[in-house]
Design a protein around this motif. Structure first.
Motif, PDB file in Angstrom:
ATOM      1  N   ALA A  36      46.248  41.079  36.664  1.00 44.23           N
ATOM      2  CA  ALA A  36      44.827  41.032  36.990  1.00 44.23           C
ATOM      3  C   ALA A  36      43.980  41.320  35.769  1.00 44.23           C
ATOM      4  O   ALA A  36      44.269  42.199  34.976  1.00 44.23           O
ATOM      5  N   GLY A  37      42.897  40.527  35.665  1.00 44.61           N
ATOM      6  CA  GLY A  37      41.954  40.743  34.574  1.00 44.61           C
ATOM      7  C   GLY A  37      42.408  40.059  33.302  1.00 44.61           C
ATOM      8  O   GLY A  37      43.575  39.775  33.094  1.00 44.61           O
ATOM      9  N   LEU A  43      37.173  46.220  33.682  1.00 48.19           N
ATOM     10  CA  LEU A  43      37.442  45.850  35.067  1.00 48.19           C
ATOM     11  C   LEU A  43      36.708  44.549  35.345  1.00 48.19           C
ATOM     12  O   LEU A  43      35.496  44.460  35.134  1.00 48.19           O
ATOM     13  N   ASP A  98      39.934  42.032  39.152  1.00 44.91           N
ATOM     14  CA  ASP A  98      40.283  43.307  39.780  1.00 44.91           C
ATOM     15  C   ASP A  98      39.551  43.483  41.106  1.00 44.91           C
ATOM     16  O   ASP A  98      40.115  43.988  42.079  1.00 44.91           O
ATOM     17  N   ALA A 323      39.632  44.498  46.637  1.00 42.19           N
ATOM     18  CA  ALA A 323      40.402  44.697  45.412  1.00 42.19           C
ATOM     19  C   ALA A 323      41.647  43.826  45.479  1.00 42.19           C
ATOM     20  O   ALA A 323      42.254  43.684  46.543  1.00 42.19           O
ATOM     21  N   SER A 327      45.891  44.132  40.726  1.00 41.32           N
ATOM     22  CA  SER A 327      45.089  44.929  39.805  1.00 41.32           C
ATOM     23  C   SER A 327      45.688  46.311  39.529  1.00 41.32           C
ATOM     24  O   SER A 327      46.278  46.941  40.405  1.00 41.32           O
ATOM     25  N   ARG A 329      43.508  48.504  38.482  1.00 39.96           N
ATOM     26  CA  ARG A 329      42.253  49.271  38.530  1.00 39.96           C
ATOM     27  C   ARG A 329      41.720  49.387  39.963  1.00 39.96           C
ATOM     28  O   ARG A 329      40.515  49.422  40.173  1.00 39.96           O
ATOM     29  N   SER A 333      37.893  50.083  41.343  1.00 31.93           N
ATOM     30  CA  SER A 333      37.245  49.087  42.200  1.00 31.93           C
ATOM     31  C   SER A 333      36.703  49.737  43.464  1.00 31.93           C
ATOM     32  O   SER A 333      35.610  49.404  43.936  1.00 31.93           O
TER      33      SER A 333
END
Length: 443
Positions: A36-37, A43, A98, A323, A327, A329, A333
């Motif tokens: 993710a990301g 984020l 995220d 979310a 992710s 994070r 989130s």
């Protein structure tokens, strides 16, 4: 998107539903990844909407980052068209955002494919959902787990050309009106306008939420809870189509030519072009403002006027914030979700850009800065949500729609149109509708 984002809106998300369905196998394979990301120290957050929604999000997120300097946010935003195609591509490629704005029409599919993460463990800790009703949270709940925080109250209400009614010497109907009341005032509009106007849009199939409310008043959901079959009977749909045959015959609603032209095209909506004074399409008054200069007002969907009729209206969750499961994070989130749910500054910045605020606290915060039409819009939604909450005979809030739902909604529209154009009898179209719907849900 309109202020109230109801299950009527789901019909317009067919492209998103189709995209999720088409990439089902790919999404399943990618669920639980770690990519993710695209920027490790930021984020990533994605959303769709109008320019006004973009500005509101950016303003609120700037304040959030000032208060939370350790959380840097990479913002990605666009219009709705193509949003979920891009989202699916990113998920498949290991670069899912995220945090994403999620459509209530798609949350079940993404949750079951393992693309978005359950967030129940944060509720009551870093995620404060005080003021959110159970019926509202149901919009983000799949198989008993919470996968998204609703942004607002989505309700099924009618948009009324109030100034048009007044010009004809007619009063706004009472909020506790019935389907018989709708027909009565719609016929009066046609008579007092000398046949130049119709009272209301044809809701026989062209408007999803109209029939859904009617069926729920009969105690029947649109889809069965497990999503494997329809929840309403042939008798209920027959009664509904017969009602609209009568409405067309009595000039209470326009003919199929206008209904067909307005399908998924708000610029040709009957109220917008001056052919009707009442529409089931709440998108006429959206977060970017009205697409008509007329003075508008809002009413709940009519109630059943037969013995034993139940409360058919319900509350949906607008859009969600979710979310992604991939992710790293998720906790951050959730902090952002909590910020939009409870922070006074965020609530004021967003106003009605993501729907009518979901709690009484939030609605009281935005109320002083709203236009008169916005206030009427919010008051009507608040009225409906409170009535639904008090109703002892209301069905549970609808579950997220199953795979194939978009095809069935389109089938409902096309079936009503076939009856309206005289191509099929109601009896013949009923058999065809249920046969096709069964095949769609069996896939």
């Amino acid at each position: 998107m309109g202020h109230q984002i109801s299950r009527r809106t789901l019909f317009r998300t067919a492209s998103g539903v189709a995209a999720a369905t088409a990439l089902g196998g790919t999404l399943s394979a990618c669920g639980g990844g770690t990519g993710a990301g695209t920027t490790s120290d930021k984020l990533t957050m994605t959303w769709w909407g109008s320019d006004d929604r973009h500005k509101a999000y950016k303003k609120a997120l700037k304040y959030f980052q000032e208060k939370n300097p350790k959380i840097k946010i990479e913002e990605r935003y666009s219009g709705y068209d193509g949003f979920f195609d891009r989202f699916n591509t990113n998920v498949a490629g290991g670069s899912a955002p995220d945090l994403t704005q999620m459509d209530t029409a798609l949350v079940a599919q993404y949750a079951r494919k393992g693309v978005i993460a359950p967030i129940d463990e944060y509720v009551g800790k870093s995620l404060d959902l005080t003021g959110f009703s159970k019926t509202l949270l149901a919009a983000g709940t799949v198989d008993g787990k919470l996968y998204g925080v609703p942004s607002g109250i989505g309700v099924n209400q009618l948009t009324i050309n109030r100034s048009g009614l007044e010009k004809l010497g007619l009063e706004l109907p009472d909020r506790e009106w019935t389907w018989a009341d709708l027909k009565k005032i719609a016929v009066e509009v046609n008579k007092k306008s000398g046949g130049k106007m119709f009272g209301v849009d044809d809701g026989g199939g062209g408007t999803l939420q109209a029939f859904e409310v009617f069926a729920r008043e009969k105690g029947q959901p649109f889809f069965a809870a497990d999503g494997t079959k329809l929840g309403f009977t042939a008798d209920t749909l027959q009664e509904w189509w017969e009602y609209w045959v009568g409405m067309r015959k009595d000039k209470a609603c326009p003919g199929p030519e206008i209904t067909s032209a307005a399908h998924n095209n708000l610029t040709k909506n009957g109220l917008v072009i001056g052919k009707t004074l009442i529409t089931f399409d709440i998108g006429v008054y959206g977060a970017g403002g009205s697409i008509t200069k007329e003075t508008l007002d809002f009413l709940p969907s009519p109630q059943g006027d037969w013995s034993g009729a139940r409360e058919g209206n319900f509350v949906n969750g607008g859009v969600l914030l979710s979310a992604t499961k991939a992710s790293k994070r998720i906790e951050d989130s959730v902090k952002i979700m909590n910020f939009f749910a409870q922070d006074k500054t965020a609530i004021k910045d967003m106003q009605l850009q993501r729907g009518i605020p979901p709690t009484e606290k939030a609605r009281s915060i935005v109320a002083p800065d709203l236009t008169d039409i916005d206030k009427r819009n919010m008051e009507a939604a608040d009225y409906i949500s409170k009535r639904v909450a008090k109703a002892s005979n209301a069905l549970p809030a609808p579950t997220p729609p199953p795979k194939g739902a978009d095809q069935i909604w389109d089938l409902l529209f096309q079936s009503n149109l076939a009856v309206a154009f005289g191509k099929k009898t109601i009896k013949a179209q009923l058999g065809e509708f249920f046969d096709q719907a069964e095949q769609i849900l069996a896939k």
